[in-house]
Design a protein around this motif. Sequence first.
Motif, PDB file in Angstrom:
ATOM      1  N   UNK B 265       0.819  -1.212   0.000  1.00 19.62           N
ATOM      2  CA  UNK B 265       0.000   0.000   0.000  1.00 19.62           C
ATOM      3  C   UNK B 265       0.852   1.261   0.000  1.00 19.62           C
ATOM      4  N   UNK B 266       0.362   2.218  -0.736  1.00 22.35           N
ATOM      5  CA  UNK B 266       1.006   3.537  -0.784  1.00 22.35           C
ATOM      6  C   UNK B 266       0.755   4.256   0.539  1.00 22.35           C
ATOM      7  N   UNK B 293      10.093   3.182  -1.208  1.00 26.82           N
ATOM      8  CA  UNK B 293       9.570   4.170  -2.158  1.00 26.82           C
ATOM      9  C   UNK B 293       8.905   5.310  -1.363  1.00 26.82           C
ATOM     10  N   UNK B 294       7.673   5.672  -1.728  1.00 23.50           N
ATOM     11  CA  UNK B 294       6.984   6.758  -1.019  1.00 23.50           C
ATOM     12  C   UNK B 294       5.889   6.206  -0.113  1.00 23.50           C
ATOM     13  N   UNK B 295       6.032   4.987   0.347  1.00 22.50           N
ATOM     14  CA  UNK B 295       4.986   4.423   1.207  1.00 22.50           C
ATOM     15  C   UNK B 295       4.836   5.219   2.499  1.00 22.50           C
ATOM     16  N   UNK B 324      10.225   6.418   2.397  1.00 25.57           N
ATOM     17  CA  UNK B 324       9.096   5.857   3.126  1.00 25.57           C
ATOM     18  C   UNK B 324       8.984   6.456   4.530  1.00 25.57           C
ATOM     19  N   UNK B 325       7.743   6.503   4.989  1.00 25.47           N
ATOM     20  CA  UNK B 325       7.469   7.035   6.319  1.00 25.47           C
ATOM     21  C   UNK B 325       6.697   6.009   7.124  1.00 25.47           C
ATOM     22  N   UNK B 326       7.135   5.807   8.351  1.00 22.54           N
ATOM     23  CA  UNK B 326       6.369   4.971   9.257  1.00 22.54           C
ATOM     24  C   UNK B 326       5.844   5.830  10.392  1.00 22.54           C
ATOM     25  N   UNK B 441      12.588   2.141  -9.282  1.00 20.95           N
ATOM     26  CA  UNK B 441      11.745   1.323 -10.146  1.00 20.95           C
ATOM     27  C   UNK B 441      10.404   2.002 -10.372  1.00 20.95           C
ATOM     28  N   UNK B 442       9.854   2.567  -9.309  1.00 18.83           N
ATOM     29  CA  UNK B 442       8.545   3.184  -9.423  1.00 18.83           C
ATOM     30  C   UNK B 442       8.624   4.492 -10.210  1.00 18.83           C
ATOM     31  N   UNK B 443       9.685   5.246  -9.954  1.00 17.57           N
ATOM     32  CA  UNK B 443       9.797   6.521 -10.649  1.00 17.57           C
ATOM     33  C   UNK B 443      10.127   6.312 -12.125  1.00 17.57           C
ATOM     34  N   UNK B 444      10.753   5.174 -12.432  1.00 22.93           N
ATOM     35  CA  UNK B 444      11.107   4.893 -13.815  1.00 22.93           C
ATOM     36  C   UNK B 444       9.901   4.390 -14.601  1.00 22.93           C
ATOM     37  N   UNK B 445       8.873   3.931 -13.875  1.00 19.06           N
ATOM     38  CA  UNK B 445       7.699   3.378 -14.550  1.00 19.06           C
ATOM     39  C   UNK B 445       6.993   4.466 -15.348  1.00 19.06           C
ATOM     40  N   UNK B 446       6.341   4.094 -16.454  1.00 18.62           N
ATOM     41  CA  UNK B 446       5.696   5.095 -17.294  1.00 18.62           C
ATOM     42  C   UNK B 446       4.544   5.766 -16.551  1.00 18.62           C
TER      43      UNK B 446
END
Lengths: 278, 446
Positions: B265-266, B293-295, B324-326, B441-446
């Motif tokens: 989950x984001x 990532x930015x979770x 990521x932030x917890x 990986x996520x930022x490289x995704x289209x």
Amino acid sequence: MSEIAEEARVVAATDEGASPTAELHVDGLRVSVEGKPILDGVDLRVPVGQVHVLMGPNGSGKSTLAYSLMGHPKYQVTGGAASFDGQDLLALSPDRRAKLGLFLSFQNPIPIPGVTTVNFLRAALRAQGKELPARDFIARLGEEMTALRMDPSFRSRYINDGFSGGEKKRAETLQLAMLEPRLAILDEPDSGLDVDALRIVADGVLRVMEKSEGRMGVLLITHYYRILENLTPDRVHIMHQGRIVDSGGPELAHLIESEGYDPYISAGSAAAAEVTSR
Amino acid sequence: MTEAATATGVVCRETLDARVAVSPAWLADRRTAAWDAFSAMPAPSSSRDEDWRRTDIAKLHLDRFVPAAAPTRELVELAQSRQAAALPGAALVVCGPDGTVTVEHAESLLAQGVIVSSLEEAAVRHPDLVQRGLSGIGIGESYFVAMWNALWQGGVFIHVPAGMQAVAPVWIGHLAAGGEQASFPATLVVVDDHASLTVVEDLVGLPDPTPRLSVAVTAFQLGEDARVDDIPVQQLPYETWHFSTRRANCGASAHYRLFGATLGARLQKAYWDVILEGRGAEADVFAVCFADAHQHIDHQSLQLHRGPDTRSNLLLKVAARDQAQSVYGGLIDVEPGAIHADGYVVNRNLLLSQGASASGVPRLEIKANDVRCGHGTTVGHVDDEERFYLMARGIPADEADRLVVRGYFSDVLDRVPLETTREWLLSLLDAEIGDGGGLEAIEAAP
């Protein structure tokens, strides 16, 4: 691109593991820690098959040399060169240096909670391309642990976690034995050990030396003559204020044992030369 | 919430009406009351609500989520393969986001008299039991619980009769909705006196670049001396808004154990509550969380001691990488009758990147005498010395970090009572940690 080429070279060098002429070359190495110069032009040659001992007063830079050769990020190389078997060490990350054949026995290895000694060793062997089938690995490990008189329960203990000083030294020696490097830098493997433990560790190192049949060199950092009764050095180097100020045969270690470093400390290198010539 | 804003989304009166139409009367009333409560409630706000202070959902627009379609074959097979790998021999319940429920391999349990069925079906056939299962969940206790109470569909119901040790564990696969869709996972478990059960609840989905909504409630009712091992695994697709409430009400001498893994989950906001009602009730909550990532992963726990001689222990270990932030908030609440309560709560955080962050705020509220309670929180880094030591043995930096994190999680994972499940959880964690640079990986995704 250049990184790939470098990897290929490292692999090639590792494949030639038996190279009987491999040598550690340190030329005018200068190293700073947090901006403070520690090594001031170290020159050193350690060929495989030989035991070289590095002695010197506290703070002379012995451990700094050891960490720098292994590539600790805290130690900043400001000048000079270091290579092993023709490979520029300074261009390699610590793991690549290990794959090239370097090993550092830590004076005070750090605990890694949750990582068992057995998993740690397997990960290291795998990373170095020396993985053994599980059964062979366990047999080998058992053999080496018996030789080092380590309890089998060690295998499932977290690496260095709650280990006594003596247990840490043995665990480092166990890693040396399992990883079979081409150049072992041993940073005070004897500190804090009683006579019996010292002999076990020294015998352990000797065993690895013998098994290597001349393919492993040792750079042994120590304060004590005692370990040299078990591990006869080919050369002894004296370090002071970040430089090698004297080199000689085993007799030099004898001399330090009886007279200490005072001649080097009080008079600098002129006196040192005089000490050696006596 | 205006009619116009909700006209196209799934969170609307029309959805409620459709659910009410297929519910028995008692449930229809409950749904309607919940909808009324929900409609009257503002969305949680990070400026107004203390437990939402560090989790901002201002960008959540409910009207963009439409009703979920049936799950793809690929997703169903993914859920099945996870169960087969992690817990062969378990009964398998697969809940689609559209309310479809299939039960497989439950024959031995059913022969025992254990009920394993869809919750919708149980609401018709076993209304008393289902109402007992829901009794710990307030109709309008919060914004998302009220929404769930009104709109849940499908769902799982499990009942283990008194004195019965369930012969097989139950694996519940809740399938996430597709992009721009919403699902409302529902799990109710009633374990009667002296009975026992092991449940795995696996929230899983397929990656999709558009966001989805997941609003879940999982409730356990433990009778006297009942035992439940609860293994929630949250590995929802990255682009998911996930809001969940998980609550166990424990009778006298009951023992509830949770072994959790939060990976996906984001944005997650999860409430984990244990309510120790009866004398001598016990709860142990051990969980790991890996975020990258930015979770933004938020856990809120409550250990509510009502009965005397109750004991609770919670350990949440988080590792966060990239940006990521917890967020963690935990409360041990000891009510006046809970003499000799023993409660402990610890939150540990390991940061693997400069950009990652973690905050942990455990609190105690003690209104009884003669209790023993403690709390702690730590934030640490993989330090250069650990990494260097491993690298000096030939282990590359990313593998070194993986070893350290795996080691860090081991004291939680070592407690997972089922060996195959423990190994499977380790493999999930290894894969999460090992895909390195989830952010890239996520930022490289289209």
